[in-house]
Design an enzyme around this catalytic site. Structure first.
Site, PDB file in Angstrom:
ATOM      1  CG  ASN A 180      -2.710 -10.744  -2.432  1.00  0.00           C
ATOM      2  OD1 ASN A 180      -2.714 -10.546  -3.649  1.00  0.00           O
ATOM      3  ND2 ASN A 180      -1.675 -11.273  -1.818  1.00  0.00           N
ATOM      4  CD  GLN A 186       0.724  -8.839  -2.665  1.00  0.00           C
ATOM      5  OE1 GLN A 186       1.376  -9.486  -3.465  1.00  0.00           O
ATOM      6  NE2 GLN A 186      -0.535  -8.522  -2.899  1.00  0.00           N
ATOM      7  CG  ASP A 196      -1.884  -1.196   1.192  1.00  0.00           C
ATOM      8  OD1 ASP A 196      -2.199  -1.679   0.094  1.00  0.00           O
ATOM      9  OD2 ASP A 196      -2.288  -1.637   2.280  1.00  0.00           O
ATOM     10  N   GLY A 220      -4.610  -4.208  -3.792  1.00  0.00           N
ATOM     11  CA  GLY A 220      -5.593  -3.179  -4.112  1.00  0.00           C
ATOM     12  C   GLY A 220      -4.789  -1.958  -4.503  1.00  0.00           C
ATOM     13  CG  HIS A 221      -2.034  -2.041  -7.056  1.00  0.00           C
ATOM     14  ND1 HIS A 221      -1.160  -2.619  -7.927  1.00  0.00           N
ATOM     15  CD2 HIS A 221      -1.733  -2.554  -5.831  1.00  0.00           C
ATOM     16  CE1 HIS A 221      -0.365  -3.453  -7.258  1.00  0.00           C
ATOM     17  NE2 HIS A 221      -0.708  -3.438  -5.988  1.00  0.00           N
ATOM     18  CE  LYS A 275       2.334  -2.401  -4.405  1.00  0.00           C
ATOM     19  NZ  LYS A 275       2.097  -2.035  -3.000  1.00  0.00           N
ATOM     20  N   GLY A 289     -10.728  -2.957   3.734  1.00  0.00           N
ATOM     21  CA  GLY A 289     -11.242  -1.845   4.536  1.00  0.00           C
ATOM     22  C   GLY A 289     -10.713  -1.833   5.954  1.00  0.00           C
TER      23      GLY A 289
HETATM   24  P1  GDP Z   1      -0.761   0.343  -3.572  1.00  0.00           P
HETATM   25  O1  GDP Z   1      -1.345  -0.941  -3.111  1.00  0.00           O
HETATM   26  O2  GDP Z   1       0.717   0.420  -3.360  1.00  0.00           O
HETATM   27  O3  GDP Z   1      -1.134   0.690  -4.991  1.00  0.00           O
HETATM   28  O4  GDP Z   1      -1.387   1.465  -2.633  1.00  0.00           O
HETATM   29  P2  GDP Z   1      -2.939   1.595  -2.177  1.00  0.00           P
HETATM   30  O5  GDP Z   1      -3.706   2.092  -3.324  1.00  0.00           O
HETATM   31  O6  GDP Z   1      -3.398   0.343  -1.535  1.00  0.00           O
HETATM   32  O7  GDP Z   1      -2.810   2.641  -1.008  1.00  0.00           O
HETATM   33  C1  GDP Z   1      -2.306   3.913  -1.200  1.00  0.00           C
HETATM   34  C2  GDP Z   1      -3.381   4.925  -0.778  1.00  0.00           C
HETATM   35  O8  GDP Z   1      -2.793   6.189  -0.641  1.00  0.00           O
HETATM   36  C3  GDP Z   1      -4.471   5.087  -1.822  1.00  0.00           C
HETATM   37  O9  GDP Z   1      -5.663   5.410  -1.159  1.00  0.00           O
HETATM   38  C4  GDP Z   1      -3.974   6.251  -2.651  1.00  0.00           C
HETATM   39  O10 GDP Z   1      -5.025   6.965  -3.289  1.00  0.00           O
HETATM   40  C5  GDP Z   1      -3.329   7.102  -1.591  1.00  0.00           C
HETATM   41  N1  GDP Z   1      -2.171   7.898  -2.029  1.00  0.00           N
HETATM   42  C6  GDP Z   1      -1.205   7.606  -2.937  1.00  0.00           C
HETATM   43  N2  GDP Z   1      -0.263   8.562  -2.954  1.00  0.00           N
HETATM   44  C7  GDP Z   1      -0.642   9.502  -2.056  1.00  0.00           C
HETATM   45  C8  GDP Z   1      -0.052  10.718  -1.576  1.00  0.00           C
HETATM   46  O11 GDP Z   1       1.015  11.146  -2.012  1.00  0.00           O
HETATM   47  N3  GDP Z   1      -0.747  11.400  -0.620  1.00  0.00           N
HETATM   48  C9  GDP Z   1      -1.924  10.953  -0.105  1.00  0.00           C
HETATM   49  N4  GDP Z   1      -2.511  11.683   0.840  1.00  0.00           N
HETATM   50  N5  GDP Z   1      -2.490   9.809  -0.520  1.00  0.00           N
HETATM   51  C10 GDP Z   1      -1.855   9.084  -1.469  1.00  0.00           C
HETATM   52  P1  IMO Z   2      -0.878  -4.150  -2.280  1.00  0.00           P
HETATM   53  O1  IMO Z   2      -0.423  -4.702  -3.613  1.00  0.00           O
HETATM   54  C1  IMO Z   2      -0.902  -4.578   2.050  1.00  0.00           C
HETATM   55  C2  IMO Z   2      -0.958  -8.650   3.669  1.00  0.00           C
HETATM   56  C3  IMO Z   2      -2.211  -9.076   4.387  1.00  0.00           C
HETATM   57  C4  IMO Z   2      -1.630 -10.088   5.358  1.00  0.00           C
HETATM   58  C5  IMO Z   2      -0.532 -10.755   4.556  1.00  0.00           C
HETATM   59  C6  IMO Z   2      -0.944 -12.051   3.885  1.00  0.00           C
HETATM   60  O2  IMO Z   2      -2.196  -3.465  -2.329  1.00  0.00           O
HETATM   61  O3  IMO Z   2       0.198  -3.351  -1.643  1.00  0.00           O
HETATM   62  P2  IMO Z   2      -2.527 -12.750   1.879  1.00  0.00           P
HETATM   63  O4  IMO Z   2      -3.894 -12.303   1.488  1.00  0.00           O
HETATM   64  O5  IMO Z   2      -1.494 -12.481   0.835  1.00  0.00           O
HETATM   65  O6  IMO Z   2      -2.521 -14.164   2.351  1.00  0.00           O
HETATM   66  O7  IMO Z   2      -2.144 -11.859   3.164  1.00  0.00           O
HETATM   67  O8  IMO Z   2      -0.157  -9.808   3.560  1.00  0.00           O
HETATM   68  N1  IMO Z   2      -1.172  -8.143   2.291  1.00  0.00           N
HETATM   69  C7  IMO Z   2      -1.106  -6.857   1.954  1.00  0.00           C
HETATM   70  N2  IMO Z   2      -0.926  -5.750   2.705  1.00  0.00           N
HETATM   71  N3  IMO Z   2      -1.003  -4.456   0.719  1.00  0.00           N
HETATM   72  C8  IMO Z   2      -1.165  -5.550  -0.067  1.00  0.00           C
HETATM   73  O9  IMO Z   2      -1.150  -5.486  -1.408  1.00  0.00           O
HETATM   74  C9  IMO Z   2      -1.260  -6.820   0.554  1.00  0.00           C
HETATM   75  N4  IMO Z   2      -1.443  -8.074   0.098  1.00  0.00           N
HETATM   76  C10 IMO Z   2      -1.372  -8.874   1.174  1.00  0.00           C
HETATM   77  O10 IMO Z   2      -2.829  -8.000   5.032  1.00  0.00           O
HETATM   78  O11 IMO Z   2      -1.023  -9.400   6.431  1.00  0.00           O
HETATM   79 MG    MG Z   3      -2.888  -1.638  -1.847  1.00  0.00          MG
END
Ligand code: GDP
Ligand code: IMO
Ligand code: MG
Length: 423
Positions: free
Chosen positions: A38, A224, A13, A40-41, A16, A302
């Site tokens: 697993n 991840q 998270d 969520g981008h 990416k 969530g």
């Molecule tokens: P990913 O899994 O690495 O693609 O990241 P996620 O999408 O799961 O989580 C990143 C969260 O941070 C998302 O809700 C993005 O919209 C938000 N986000 C990304 N870059 C920024 C930033 O520079 N500032 C803020 N406030 N939010 C960001």
């Molecule tokens: P992105 O690509 C954050 C975490 C889960 C759990 C562990 C194992 O959005 O960054 P799994 O479902 O793979 O068996 O879970 O890894 N986890 C993540 N945490 N971002 C993710 O993906 C994750 N994918 C798995 O919360 O701790």
């Molecule tokens: Mg994510």
């Protein structure tokens, strides 16, 4: 031409999805190489937020080809829902989305096995997203899995039945209270497989090889983060794939010597969702403030994300394991308004001060050693260039670059595509 890699350096998270979307204009092909739903981008532009799970984050760009590589595990049910989500934006996914025949399928019973395994672990649970990731990779390495290429064959339903029956026996063996209606789940699954068959299945390693010969730039998108890597992460509190750079070679079939830039993404602080050690975790109002301003809730489940200060010991380790050539610092805006910022630069470990990541990083084994720095008050979210940065932010960035010995080339100051500052 070469392959560039983009990876998360922490516990996922990091942002990416946002950065892949920003960089897609420089590439012809965006290729996911591991993980599954697993992930969520999140991408944000034109006031709309999109969350992608299996589909690469280049899909919204007109000319991009998006490839789901052999290292990814695909749940047809989730993928079809993602496709339906794209329809309202007129994305021509039949032309732009390619799937490796060698990618493994997540079956309904894999999801049930995930739930049973976690229930059986009780307090020691991983905190899995329960998407069936672990059981699917277990069947892959156990040589029992069903791959995308199989569903083009006549006898695949027999193979499916045999595997699902075996899984049912395994679920019983766990002896936990899991309620399910497999008939319903299978109806949904087979309907999704039928839709999946409308997409293009390819021999993706050959496709990428030809693309490289034809000088097409490729960006490999990781899911991840490095500390969730099956080998190098905080085992057993990890995911079931290689999230680090080497995973791109096995997950796409590209050779190590075709890889050029390795983009490492990190948050200006640290978060983690699920169980497992987290040395710099905050349990006070400072942590709560980060979670609130950063809106730290998982994009998939969530669940609230645990928050803490930046951990340079862990980050250095990730930079090293991946061979990061350029860093990208995300969510800098979230740190506005903190009087003092702390950065962990070492651990106290068995009476010594160490700067490498040891085998055990549980609370009882390591205590973080912090360097304190003054924070900044200014709102960064409307800034567009580095000349607008407050001095304290520049000092923070300079400090990190010096410690990590890799340049920070992008500073992200908000979730929108436009809130991205190149250095
Ligand atoms: P990913 O899994 O690495 O693609 O990241 P996620 O999408 O799961 O989580 C990143 C969260 O941070 C998302 O809700 C993005 O919209 C938000 N986000 C990304 N870059 C920024 C930033 O520079 N500032 C803020 N406030 N939010 C960001
Ligand atoms: P992105 O690509 C954050 C975490 C889960 C759990 C562990 C194992 O959005 O960054 P799994 O479902 O793979 O068996 O879970 O890894 N986890 C993540 N945490 N971002 C993710 O993906 C994750 N994918 C798995 O919360 O701790
Ligand atoms: Mg994510």
């Amino acid at each position: 031409m070469a392959v560039d890699l983009l990876l998360g350096l922490q516990w996922g998270d990091e942002g990416k999805g946002k950065i892949v979307d920003v960089l897609t204009k420089n590439y012809d092909i965006i290729a996911r190489f591991q993980g599954g739903p697993n992930a969520g981008h999140t991408l944000e532009f034109d006031g709309i937020k999109h969350v992608l799970r299996t589909i690469p984050s280049g899909i919204f760009h007109e000319d991009s080809i998006n490839l789901i590589g052999n290292g990814v595990v695909i749940d047809p049910v989730v993928l079809v829902k993602e496709l339906e989500g794209l329809e309202q934006f007129n994305i021509d996914y039949k032309a732009k989305l390619l799937i490796s025949r060698k990618a493994h399928l997540i079956l309904p019973t894999h999801r049930l096995l995930d739930a049973a395994s976690e229930a059986a672990k009780g307090k020691a649970k991983i905190g899995s997203t329960l998407k069936g990731i672990g059981p699917t990779y277990m069947d892959k390495t156990g040589r029992n899995g069903i791959r995308v290429g199989d569903i083009e064959m006549a006898n695949w339903k027999e193979k499916y039945r045999a595997l699902a029956n075996k899984h049912e026996g395994m679920i019983d063996f766990y002896d936990v209270d899991i309620q399910y209606d497999l008939d319903d789940m299978e109806k949904e699954f087979f309907a999704a497989v039928k839709k999946l068959k409308q997409l293009q299945f390819i021999d993706s390693e050959e496709y990428l090889h030809q693309a490289l010969r034809n000088n097409k730039p490729i960006l490999a998108e990781g899911a991840q983060g490095s500390l969730l890597d099956i080998d190098f992460g905080t085992y057993p509190f990890v995911t079931s794939s290689n999230t680090t750079a080497a995973g791109a070679c096995t997950g796409l079939g590209v050779a190590p010597n075709t890889i050029k830039e390795v983009f490492g993404i990190f948050k200006a602080y640290t978060t983690r969702v699920g169980s497992g050690p987290f040395p710099t975790e905050l349990f006070d109002t400072v942590g709560e403030k980060m979670a609130k301003i950063g809106n730290e809730f998982g994009a998939v489940t969530g669940r609230p994300r645990r928050c803490g200060w930046l951990d340079l010991v862990a980050l250095k380790y990730a930079v090293q394991v991946n061979g990061v050539t350029q860093l990208m610092m995300m969510k800098g805006d979230v740190l506005s308004g903190f009087k003092t910022l702390k950065v962990c630069t070492a651990y106290k470990y068995k009476g010594e001060t160490i700067t490498h990541l040891p085998y055990n990083i549980e609370e009882e084994n390591v205590t973080p050693v912090y360097t304190e720095m003054p924070g900044w008050k200014e709102d960064l979210t409307k800034m567009t260039e580095t000349s607008q940065f407050p001095k304290e932010l520049n000092d923070y960035i300079d400090f990190l670059e010096k410690e990590l010995e890799v340049p920070i080339k992008i500073v992200s100051v908000g979730p929108d595509r436009k809130q991205t500052i190149h250095r």
